[in-house]
Design an enzyme around this catalytic site. Structure first.
Site: not given
Length: 332
Positions: A159, A198
């Protein structure tokens, strides 16, 4: 995708091998089984790891199957007919597939995106299991539990303000990926709905999404493959935590044994009352039962010793572990 599959398969194989070793080593190590975040019954750490491994075996199979279906040529020309090539359409397609080392599908598939969506969902499943493992590790790494810990290394897990902290950093990386990937998989599934030969916009949405899924999956898998071999396992803490509830974790087993003498319902009520007394008095459940005539009439001291031994609650956990290990080795 082909290169990415190679990387994923290598890390997955490494992780599977580490899990095999872990499951084998802790095959008979007692640990508190937890359901709904609470102590349930004793189990083994080995069978917990075997559960992780069993899922990874399935993911290995899924990756291989998905790879085979996904790595195929898409070559169909403007609308999937190869009309511009006339009678040379199929010969050219075969030559191109051979040059690219891709399988030749039976037909072009541009507007049918199930192949790429399958890749995304397969990776999503893999990341989900990695997240489950990471969640288990992080929960068991909590200060109050402290049964499993990620490896220690310089600058790892600390930490910025609290020198004493040891954070589950690899689990954090994996859980981050497990949080993000499902939404990306959803995008891939949504993009399957394409117009005619498409689509417009939907397959374009895959271009950034699928690479993100691969990157997140690869990162999470690599973190887990690097972390699992070096996990620190505290078996003494596991056994200590089994006694956190002062024997209450063994209540069901005592009730079952007593039920064979006085009936299930009566035994349940008796042990329930004894458990309440143990909680209120702060005494160990075995001590309370040893002073309860309705119990000692049917269960002697040796019986109670047996019923309060974690090893007698394993059931077929060790056999399950052996089965998973054997199944894993058969796939190598």
């Amino acid at each position: 995708m082909r290169k990415a599959f190679d990387i994923l398969e290598a890390d997955l194989e490494s992780l599977r091998n580490s899990l095999i070793q872990l499951a084998r080593k802790y095959r008979s190590t007692p640990i508190a089984g937890r359901t709904l975040m609470q102590h349930a019954l004793p189990t083994t750490f080995g069978v917990k790891v075997a559960g992780w491994l069993d899922a990874m075996n399935r993911h290995s199979e899924r990756l291989a199957e998905t790879r085979e279906r996904a790595l195929v040529l898409q070559f169909g020309g403007a609308v999937g007919t190869l009309a511009a090539l006339k009678e040379n359409g199929l010969p050219v397609a075969k030559a191109l597939a051979n040059e690219l080392q891709l399988a030749l599908p039976v037909a072009p598939w541009h507007a049918h995106r199930d192949r790429v969506a399958e890749v995304a969902t397969t990776l999503g499943l893999l990341v989900g299991t990695l997240g489950k493992i990471a969640r288990d590790i992080s929960l068991h790494m909590q200060t109050e539990i402290a049964e499993v810990s990620e490896p220690v290394a310089e600058g790892r897990g600390g930490s910025s303000t609290m020198p004493h902290k040891r954070n589950p950093v690899s689990a954090g990386v994996v859980l981050s990926a497990a949080t993000r990937v499902p939404g990306l998989v959803s995008t891939m599934l949504s993009a399957m709905v394409q117009e005619d030969e498409r689509g417009l916009g939907n397959w374009h949405a895959e271009w950034e999404t699928l690479p993100q899924i691969f990157r997140l999956t690869g990162g999470a898998l690599h973190q887990m493959a690097e972390t699992v071999p070096h996990l620190e396992i505290d078996t003494e803490r596991m056994r200590h935590n089994l006694e956190t509830t002062q024997g209450l974790i063994f209540a069901e087993g005592v009730a079952m044994a007593l039920g064979s003498h006085i009936g299930k319902s009566a035994a349940h009520q008796l042990i329930e009352a004894a458990s309440k007394q143990a909680r209120e008095s702060g005494k160990h459940l075995r001590e309370v039962l040893a002073q309860t005539k309705a119990v000692t009439e049917h269960l002697n001291s040796a019986d109670l010793d047996r019923l309060f031994a974690p090893e007698n609650y394993f059931g077929v956990a060790e056999e399950f572990t052996d089965r998973v290990i054997a199944n894993s080795l058969s796939k190598e």
